[in-house]
Design a protein around this motif. Structure first.
Motif, PDB file in Angstrom:
ATOM      1  N   TYR A  32       0.799  -1.413   0.101  1.00  0.00           N
ATOM      2  CA  TYR A  32       0.028  -0.099   0.034  1.00  0.00           C
ATOM      3  C   TYR A  32       1.018   1.018  -0.026  1.00  0.00           C
ATOM      4  O   TYR A  32       0.676   2.095  -0.646  1.00  0.00           O
ATOM      5  CB  TYR A  32      -0.806  -0.055   1.279  1.00  0.00           C
ATOM      6  CG  TYR A  32      -1.696   1.249   1.661  1.00  0.00           C
ATOM      7  CD1 TYR A  32      -2.798   1.369   0.648  1.00  0.00           C
ATOM      8  CD2 TYR A  32      -1.516   2.228   2.209  1.00  0.00           C
ATOM      9  CE1 TYR A  32      -3.620   2.558   0.825  1.00  0.00           C
ATOM     10  CE2 TYR A  32      -1.963   3.290   2.498  1.00  0.00           C
ATOM     11  CZ  TYR A  32      -3.225   3.297   1.842  1.00  0.00           C
ATOM     12  OH  TYR A  32      -3.917   4.706   1.904  1.00  0.00           O
ATOM     13  N   THR A  35      -6.737   2.494 -12.672  1.00  0.00           N
ATOM     14  CA  THR A  35      -5.588   2.607 -11.921  1.00  0.00           C
ATOM     15  C   THR A  35      -5.299   1.359 -12.028  1.00  0.00           C
ATOM     16  O   THR A  35      -5.978   0.117 -12.539  1.00  0.00           O
ATOM     17  CB  THR A  35      -6.107   2.527 -10.267  1.00  0.00           C
ATOM     18  OG1 THR A  35      -7.304   1.931 -10.224  1.00  0.00           O
ATOM     19  CG2 THR A  35      -6.363   4.120 -10.092  1.00  0.00           C
ATOM     20  N   GLY A  40      -4.828  -2.314 -11.131  1.00  0.00           N
ATOM     21  CA  GLY A  40      -5.419  -3.430  -9.907  1.00  0.00           C
ATOM     22  C   GLY A  40      -6.152  -2.408  -9.035  1.00  0.00           C
ATOM     23  O   GLY A  40      -6.835  -1.591  -9.100  1.00  0.00           O
ATOM     24  N   THR A  41      -5.934  -2.837  -7.558  1.00  0.00           N
ATOM     25  CA  THR A  41      -6.644  -2.137  -6.594  1.00  0.00           C
ATOM     26  C   THR A  41      -5.586  -1.121  -5.923  1.00  0.00           C
ATOM     27  O   THR A  41      -6.005  -0.379  -5.005  1.00  0.00           O
ATOM     28  CB  THR A  41      -7.037  -3.305  -5.390  1.00  0.00           C
ATOM     29  OG1 THR A  41      -5.595  -3.841  -5.023  1.00  0.00           O
ATOM     30  CG2 THR A  41      -7.904  -4.211  -5.698  1.00  0.00           C
ATOM     31  N   THR A  42      -4.595  -0.906  -6.671  1.00  0.00           N
ATOM     32  CA  THR A  42      -3.514   0.336  -5.771  1.00  0.00           C
ATOM     33  C   THR A  42      -4.084   1.829  -6.267  1.00  0.00           C
ATOM     34  O   THR A  42      -5.073   1.628  -7.251  1.00  0.00           O
ATOM     35  CB  THR A  42      -2.283  -0.001  -6.359  1.00  0.00           C
ATOM     36  OG1 THR A  42      -2.245   0.358  -7.801  1.00  0.00           O
ATOM     37  CG2 THR A  42      -1.687  -1.221  -6.239  1.00  0.00           C
ATOM     38  N   SER A  43      -3.398   2.571  -5.924  1.00  0.00           N
ATOM     39  CA  SER A  43      -3.673   4.001  -6.110  1.00  0.00           C
ATOM     40  C   SER A  43      -2.672   4.400  -7.515  1.00  0.00           C
ATOM     41  O   SER A  43      -3.132   5.484  -8.095  1.00  0.00           O
ATOM     42  CB  SER A  43      -3.481   4.831  -5.007  1.00  0.00           C
ATOM     43  OG  SER A  43      -1.861   4.746  -4.698  1.00  0.00           O
ATOM     44  N   HIS A  50      -1.890   4.831 -11.222  1.00  0.00           N
ATOM     45  CA  HIS A  50      -2.432   5.177 -12.120  1.00  0.00           C
ATOM     46  C   HIS A  50      -2.056   5.252 -13.378  1.00  0.00           C
ATOM     47  O   HIS A  50      -0.742   5.285 -13.437  1.00  0.00           O
ATOM     48  CB  HIS A  50      -3.728   6.446 -11.782  1.00  0.00           C
ATOM     49  CG  HIS A  50      -2.783   7.617 -11.666  1.00  0.00           C
ATOM     50  ND1 HIS A  50      -2.409   8.420 -12.451  1.00  0.00           N
ATOM     51  CD2 HIS A  50      -2.765   8.406 -10.456  1.00  0.00           C
ATOM     52  CE1 HIS A  50      -1.580   9.421 -12.095  1.00  0.00           C
ATOM     53  NE2 HIS A  50      -2.032   9.466 -10.791  1.00  0.00           N
TER      54      HIS A  50
END
Lengths: 385, 309
Positions: free
Chosen positions: A59, A196, A198-201, A203
Motif C-alpha cells: 500500500y 488504476t 489493480g486495486t492500487t492507487s 494510475h
C-alpha cells in the motif's frame, strides 16, 4: 580557503556525478537526525518508519509511486528549462493551470463522451494550460530579455489565487453546484479518469510520465533541438554565432517546460483528485520538481529516480502521522530543503577538483595556465547563471 | 466610503505593509550586492518563528525582535556559503532556503502551535503629530517598528547614495570584477549584505507575529508575503525610499477587501490578492520593453570568480 584552490575538471566522472546526490541525501538525513535528536525524537526510529511505511508495504509503495508521478513530470519541466539556463520556477503555477484546463475541458466535453475522447482531451488540455501559463514569460524573455525567474514566480501566486477564486471565491464552471456549503470542484466525468493498476492507487499517469521521460531523452539526444539546447546551455554566445535560432529555441523550450508541468496537473486531477481541488492538487510540487531536477543533475532518466526519492519524503508525511512519537510533519520539508542545499553546494565538487595550492609557479607557466583555464571558467560560469 | 473607514483602512494598510518594508529592504540589500535571494519567504517565516519562541519564553518583544533578526541572518548564512563561496546557482539555492526555512520554522513552531504571546510590540503614538487630520491616525498612531522602518530606509538610501561603503556595495553589485580591481573585497561585501539582508527579513517576519498576529499558526503566518517582498524590490526599482510607498500600496491591496466588503463593493479577495504580483509583472514588462533596467544591479544573480591561479 588559504592553501586550497579549485581546479576545473575536464570532465566529471561517473563517480563524482553519482557521489553528489548520494552524499546530499546522506547529509540531509544527518542534519535532520541532529534536529530530531535535539528535539527529543529518535532519528533511527523516525527514519525506519519513513522507509518501511513508504517502501516495504504494498500500500505504501503504491502511494509512493503515485506521489512520484506528478514529481517526474514537474522534475522534467524544470530540467528541460534549466538545461538552457532558463530558470522556469513557475512549475507550481503551470501545474495549477494544467489542472484548471484539464478539468475545464473534460467537464465541457461532458459525461457522454467515451474515454477514447476524454483521455486525450484531459492530457492535451493540461499540457496546453501549462504552456499557456508560461507563454507570456517565454515571449518576454526571448524578445525583451525580461527575467523569466521573477515573472514565472509571480505567476505561481496568481495561479494559486485563481484556483482559489474558481472554487472558493465564485460559482464558476469548475465549482460543484451540488455542494453549496463545502466549496469543492465539480467531479470529473468517469471517462476522463485515469485507470488504476489493480486495486492500487497507481494510475495510468505513470505511463504518461515515463513516456514523457522517453520523449525528452530522445529529443535531447537525437534531435537537432537537443543539440541546439546543449550548445545554448554550454556556451550561449557560441550559440548565436553558430546560427542557432536562439529566440525560437528559448520559446520552444519554455513552452515545453510549461506543457510538462501542465501535464503533471492533468494527471493529478485525472488520476488522483478527480476534481479541481484548491488545496490538494499537487500543492508545492512545482517547487519539489525543482529539487527533483537538481538532484538528478537535469538528467531526464535521473529524474525518475529522484522523483521516487522525493515521493518517499512527501509520502512519509502520512506515515509519520500514524507514529506514536509525534514528530512534526515539517521534518520532511526540512529534509527536502537540506538535501537540495547539499546537492547544489556539492555541485562545485563535480565541476572542480580541490587542490592544495602548490609552490609558486614560474610566471610564464602561470600565464598560459591562466589563459587556458580562464576561458573554460568563463564559459562554465556563463552556464552556471 | 466614509471618513473613518478610509482612515482605518489606510492605517491597516500601513501595518500590513510594514513587514513588507523590512523584508524588502533586506532583499534590496542582498540584491544590491549582486546576490539574488529567493529565500525571503523562508527567512521571514523562520524569523517569525524564532521571534515567537523567544517572546514566548521571555515575554519580551525586544528579545523577540532580536531573535527574529538572528533567525533570518542565520538562514541567510546558508545562502551566502552556497552562493558566494561554493558559487552554487543562486536561484536554486534561494528556493532551497525557502523550502528548508519554512520546514524548520514549522518544525520548531509545532510545540507552540495555537499558543499566544504577551511580549508584543505596543502602540507608540507620536505626540503632536498624531493629532493631524488623516495623516495623524494613519502614520503617527502606529508603533516603533513602523517609524524605525522609515529610518532604516532613509539610512539605506543615504548609505547607497552618499557613503563610500555604499558606493562600494553598488560597485560589487554592478561589476564585481571592477570592484575587485579597485581593491574592494567582493566576497566579504556580499557576505555582509546577505547576512544583513537576512536579518531584516527576519525582522519583517518577527513583526508579523509580534504585532500583526500574536499567535503561532503553522501554515499561515507569512502566507506568501516573502514573495510579495521580492516583487516589491523590482516594483521599487531597487530604491529604498520607494520600497515604503510600494509596501503601503501592496498593504492596501491586502487590506482593501475588508473595507470594500463593508461598503458592499464585492471585489473577490482572491483577485485583489493577485494585484501585487500582476503589478510587478507589468512593471517588469514596461522596463524590459523600454530597454531600461529600472535600477537592477547589473551583476544580479551572477557568482563572481576572480581569475586567480
Amino acid at each position: 580557503m588559504k592553501g586550497l584552490t579549485l581546479e576545473r575538471r575536464a570532465a566529471a566522472g561517473v563517480r563524482e556525478v553519482l557521489a553528489v546526490p548520494v552524499l546530499s541525501v546522506l547529509g540531509g538525513l544527518l542534519l535532520g537526525a541532529i534536529f530530531l535528536r535535539a528535539t527529543g525524537h529518535d532519528p533511527v526510529a523516525v527514519y525506519r518508519e519513513m522507509v518501511t511505511g513508504t517502501l516495504t508495504t504494498s500500500y505504501g509503495l503504491a502511494d509512493t509511486v503515485t506521489t512520484s508521478i506528478p514529481l517526474i513530470l514537474a522534475g522534467l519541466a524544470a530540467a528541460v528549462a534549466f538545461r538552457v539556463n532558463l530558470y522556469n520556477i513557475g512549475g507550481e503555477g503551470q501545474i495549477y493551470l494544467g489542472a484548471v484546463a484539464a478539468t475545464g475541458a473534460t467537464l465541457w466535453v461532458g459525461d457522454t463522451a467515451p474515454a477514447v475522447v476524454q483521455l486525450p482531451v484531459l492530457l492535451v488540455a493540461g499540457a496546453a494550460g501549462g504552456a499557456a501559463w508560461i507563454a507570456v514569460p517565454a515571449l518576454l524573455r526571448a524578445w525583451f530579455g525580461t527575467n523569466e525567474t521573477i515573472t514565472t514566480l509571480m505567476l505561481n501566486l496568481v495561479a494559486l489565487y485563481l484556483v482559489q477564486y474558481l472554487i472558493l471565491g465564485s460559482h464558476s464552471f469548475w465549482r460543484d453546484p451540488d455542494s453549496p456549503t463545502f466549496p469543492k470542484g465539480k467531479p470529473l466525468p468517469d471517462a476522463a479518469r485515469l485507470a488504476t493498476f489493480g486495486t492500487t492507487s497507481v494510475h495510468l499517469g505513470l505511463v504518461v510520465a515515463l513516456a514523457a521521460v522517453g520523449v525528452v531523452a530522445f529529443v535531447l539526444r537525437k534531435l537537432r533541438l537537443g543539440l541546439d539546447m546543449k550548445i545554448m546551455g554550454d556556451a550561449p554566445d557560441a550559440a548565436r554565432y553558430a546560427g542557432i535560432p536562439v529566440r525560437r529555441t528559448m520559446v520552444v523550450v519554455l513552452l515545453a517546460s510549461g506543457a510538462l508541468a501542465g501535464l503533471a496537473g492533468a494527471v493529478e486531477v485525472g488520476g488522483r483528485t478527480h476534481q479541481l481541488d484548491p488545496n490538494g492538487t499537487a500543492v508545492g510540487f512545482g517547487y519539489t520538481g525543482i529539487i527533483v531536477a537538481a538532484l538528478a543533475r537535469l538528467s531526464p532518466v535521473g529524474v525518475v529516480v529522484t522523483a521516487v526519492l522525493l515521493g518517499v519524503l512527501e509520502n512519509s508525511k502520512s506515515v509519520l502521522q500514524t507514529m506514536s512519537d509525534q514528530v512534526p510533519l515539517a521534518i520532511t520539508t526540512m529534509l527536502e530543503g537540506a538535501i537540495l542545499i547539499f546537492a547544489i553546494g556539492g555541485e562545485i565538487l563535480v565541476r572542480h577538483r580541490i587542490r592544495r595550492r602548490t609552490a609558486p609557479v614560474t610566471p610564464a607557466a602561470q600565464e598560459t595556465a591562466v589563459g587556458e583555464t580562464a576561458a573554460v571558467e568563463t564559459a562554465a560560469e556563463e552556464t552556471a547563471r | 466610503m466614509n471618513h473613518s473607514v478610509l482612515v482605518s483602512t489606510l492605517a491597516a494598510a500601513v501595518i500590513a505593509g510594514t513587514p513588507l518594508v523590512w523584508a524588502s529592504l533586506g532583499a534590496l540589500l542582498n540584491e544590491r550586492a549582486g546576490v539574488l535571494n529567493l529565500g525571503v519567504e523562508g527567512m521571514m517565516l523562520l524569523g517569525a518563528c524564532t521571534a515567537f519562541l523567544a517572546s514566548h519564553a521571555t515575554g519580551s518583544a525586544v528579545v523577540g525582535l532580536l531573535a527574529g533578526a538572528l533567525g533570518g541572518a542565520g538562514l541567510a548564512t546558508v545562502h551566502a556559503v552556497s552562493s558566494i563561496t561554493l558559487r552554487a546557482n543562486q536561484i536554486v539555492s534561494g528556493l532551497a532556503l525557502t523550502i528548508f526555512g519554512s520546514g524548520l520554522a514549522r518544525y520548531l513552531g509545532k510545540p507552540v502551535e495555537g499558543t499566544t504571546i504577551t511580549g508584543k510590540i505596543g502602540d507608540l503614538p507620536v505626540p503632536g503629530l498624531r493629532a493631524l487630520p488623516v495623516l495623524g491616525p494613519v502614520l503617527f498612531d502606529q508603533d516603533a517598528l513602523v517609524y524605525l522602518s522609515w529610518v532604516a530606509c532613509a539610512l539605506a538610501a543615504f548609505y547607497l547614495g552618499r557613503t563610500r561603503p555604499g558606493l562600494n556595495l553598488r560597485a560589487v553589485g554592478d561589476s564585481p570584477a571592477t570592484a575587485d580591481a579597485m581593491g574592494i573585497r567582493v566576497a566579504a561585501t556580499r557576505y555582509a549584505h546577505t547576512l544583513a539582508g537576512g536579518a531584516l527579513c527576519g525582522v519583517g517576519g518577527a513583526y508579523l507575529v509580534l504585532r500583526v498576529v500574536s499567535s503561532w499558526n503553522q501554515e499561515g503566518t507569512t502566507g506568501g508575503q516573502g514573495w510579495i517582498a521580492l516583487a516589491l524590490v523590482v516594483f521599487a526599482g531597487w530604491r529604498p525610499l520607494l520600497v515604503i510607498a510600494g509596501a503601503y500600496l501592496f498593504g492596501l491591496a491586502l487590506r482593501a477587501n475588508f473595507a470594500l466588503q463593508g461598503e458592499g463593493v464585492a471585489i473577490p479577495a482572491e483577485l485583489l490578492s493577485m494585484l501585487p504580483y500582476l503589478l510587478t509583472i507589468v512593471v517588469l514588462v514596461v522596463l524590459s520593453v523600454t530597454k531600461r533596467d529600472g535600477g537592477a544591479p547589473q551583476s544580479l544573480g551572477r557568482p563572481f570568480v576572480r581569475d586567480e591561479r
